[in-house]
Design a protein around this motif. Sequence first.
Motif, mmCIF file in Angstrom:
data_model
loop_
_atom_site.group_PDB
_atom_site.id
_atom_site.type_symbol
_atom_site.label_atom_id
_atom_site.label_comp_id
_atom_site.label_asym_id
_atom_site.label_seq_id
_atom_site.Cartn_x
_atom_site.Cartn_y
_atom_site.Cartn_z
ATOM 1 N N VAL A 54 -10.460 23.150 -17.607
ATOM 2 C CA VAL A 54 -9.181 22.557 -18.007
ATOM 3 C C VAL A 54 -8.063 23.088 -17.116
ATOM 4 O O VAL A 54 -7.177 22.350 -16.704
ATOM 5 N N TYR A 55 -8.120 24.368 -16.779
ATOM 6 C CA TYR A 55 -7.099 24.972 -15.929
ATOM 7 C C TYR A 55 -7.067 24.287 -14.565
ATOM 8 O O TYR A 55 -6.002 23.974 -14.045
ATOM 9 N N ILE A 56 -8.232 24.003 -14.007
ATOM 10 C CA ILE A 56 -8.294 23.319 -12.714
ATOM 11 C C ILE A 56 -7.687 21.929 -12.832
ATOM 12 O O ILE A 56 -6.898 21.520 -11.999
ATOM 13 N N ALA A 57 -8.015 21.218 -13.889
ATOM 14 C CA ALA A 57 -7.465 19.882 -14.076
ATOM 15 C C ALA A 57 -5.947 19.947 -14.208
ATOM 16 O O ALA A 57 -5.234 19.114 -13.656
ATOM 17 N N ASP A 58 -5.437 20.938 -14.942
ATOM 18 C CA ASP A 58 -3.995 21.094 -15.086
ATOM 19 C C ASP A 58 -3.342 21.375 -13.745
ATOM 20 O O ASP A 58 -2.275 20.841 -13.449
ATOM 21 N N GLU A 59 -3.971 22.223 -12.935
ATOM 22 C CA GLU A 59 -3.433 22.509 -11.602
ATOM 23 C C GLU A 59 -3.400 21.250 -10.747
ATOM 24 O O GLU A 59 -2.431 21.000 -10.038
ATOM 25 N N GLU A 60 -4.458 20.441 -10.819
ATOM 26 C CA GLU A 60 -4.510 19.204 -10.042
ATOM 27 C C GLU A 60 -3.444 18.221 -10.520
ATOM 28 O O GLU A 60 -2.813 17.551 -9.708
ATOM 29 N N MET A 61 -3.236 18.141 -11.832
ATOM 30 C CA MET A 61 -2.215 17.247 -12.365
ATOM 31 C C MET A 61 -0.820 17.717 -11.947
ATOM 32 O O MET A 61 0.041 16.900 -11.623
ATOM 33 N N ALA A 62 -0.606 19.025 -11.951
ATOM 34 C CA ALA A 62 0.690 19.551 -11.526
ATOM 35 C C ALA A 62 0.920 19.257 -10.045
ATOM 36 O O ALA A 62 2.029 18.901 -9.648
ATOM 37 N N ALA A 63 -0.124 19.368 -9.241
ATOM 38 C CA ALA A 63 -0.002 19.046 -7.814
ATOM 39 C C ALA A 63 0.271 17.560 -7.627
ATOM 40 O O ALA A 63 1.092 17.167 -6.788
ATOM 41 N N ALA A 64 -0.377 16.734 -8.431
ATOM 42 C CA ALA A 64 -0.131 15.291 -8.366
ATOM 43 C C ALA A 64 1.311 14.997 -8.760
ATOM 44 O O ALA A 64 1.988 14.188 -8.111
ATOM 45 N N ARG A 65 1.785 15.650 -9.804
ATOM 46 C CA ARG A 65 3.177 15.477 -10.228
ATOM 47 C C ARG A 65 4.139 15.810 -9.092
ATOM 48 O O ARG A 65 5.043 15.032 -8.783
ATOM 49 N N ASP A 66 3.916 16.946 -8.454
ATOM 50 C CA ASP A 66 4.801 17.371 -7.368
ATOM 51 C C ASP A 66 4.791 16.366 -6.222
ATOM 52 O O ASP A 66 5.837 16.020 -5.671
ATOM 53 N N ALA A 67 3.608 15.884 -5.863
ATOM 54 C CA ALA A 67 3.490 14.922 -4.757
ATOM 55 C C ALA A 67 4.168 13.601 -5.106
ATOM 56 O O ALA A 67 4.863 13.011 -4.267
ATOM 57 N N LEU A 68 3.995 13.146 -6.338
ATOM 58 C CA LEU A 68 4.601 11.876 -6.753
ATOM 59 C C LEU A 68 6.117 11.996 -6.868
ATOM 60 O O LEU A 68 6.847 11.064 -6.503
ATOM 61 N N GLU A 69 6.596 13.128 -7.354
ATOM 62 C CA GLU A 69 8.049 13.333 -7.415
ATOM 63 C C GLU A 69 8.645 13.303 -6.003
ATOM 64 O O GLU A 69 9.703 12.709 -5.778
ATOM 65 N N TYR A 70 7.959 13.933 -5.063
ATOM 66 C CA TYR A 70 8.417 13.926 -3.674
ATOM 67 C C TYR A 70 8.391 12.509 -3.103
ATOM 68 O O TYR A 70 9.341 12.085 -2.431
ATOM 69 N N ALA A 71 7.334 11.781 -3.384
ATOM 70 C CA ALA A 71 7.235 10.399 -2.894
ATOM 71 C C ALA A 71 8.383 9.545 -3.426
ATOM 72 O O ALA A 71 8.929 8.703 -2.701
ATOM 73 N N LEU A 72 8.778 9.759 -4.674
ATOM 74 C CA LEU A 72 9.904 9.001 -5.236
ATOM 75 C C LEU A 72 11.227 9.394 -4.596
ATOM 76 O O LEU A 72 12.130 8.569 -4.488
ATOM 77 N N GLN A 73 11.343 10.641 -4.157
ATOM 78 C CA GLN A 73 12.545 11.042 -3.439
ATOM 79 C C GLN A 73 12.659 10.267 -2.128
ATOM 80 O O GLN A 73 13.760 9.930 -1.695
ATOM 81 N N LEU A 74 11.517 9.973 -1.525
ATOM 82 C CA LEU A 74 11.508 9.238 -0.259
ATOM 83 C C LEU A 74 11.803 7.756 -0.468
ATOM 84 O O LEU A 74 12.437 7.124 0.372
ATOM 85 N N ASP A 75 11.321 7.198 -1.576
ATOM 86 C CA ASP A 75 11.533 5.774 -1.854
ATOM 87 C C ASP A 75 11.494 5.547 -3.362
ATOM 88 O O ASP A 75 10.429 5.353 -3.947
ATOM 89 N N ALA A 76 12.671 5.559 -3.966
ATOM 90 C CA ALA A 76 12.777 5.443 -5.428
ATOM 91 C C ALA A 76 12.464 4.045 -5.928
ATOM 92 O O ALA A 76 12.337 3.837 -7.134
ATOM 93 N N ARG A 77 12.325 3.081 -5.032
ATOM 94 C CA ARG A 77 12.039 1.705 -5.463
ATOM 95 C C ARG A 77 10.554 1.467 -5.713
ATOM 96 O O ARG A 77 10.190 0.413 -6.224
ATOM 97 N N ARG A 78 9.698 2.405 -5.375
ATOM 98 C CA ARG A 78 8.247 2.222 -5.506
ATOM 99 C C ARG A 78 7.826 2.328 -6.970
ATOM 100 O O ARG A 78 7.622 3.409 -7.506
#
Length: 108
Positions: A2-26
Amino acid sequence: LVYIADEEMAAARDALEYALQLDARRTDTRYRLASVYRELGMPQQALEQAQAIVKQQPDDAPTHQMLGLLYADAGKGELARLHLRRFVELAPDDPHAAQTRAWLRENE
């Protein structure tokens, strides 16, 4: 595990938040971020992302479904029903539509 899955989800969150900073219309990126927030137990953030999507794309069926589920989880039945009805209207043949119609009948 579960800890690994949580870490992966947190990494996904960070990447997606960054992607939205680049293009908020996506809206596809925003939808994925809302899903990740929901999985991480961050319903308010998920709700904010989903609401932003329907402002851009009012007829986005999956987002109405997500909003309905988020509102149902929050105990906001009227808003849940509103969005789940809209989901079924927009996507009557979706694999989840029959289950959603049953939920709506039970929760009217």
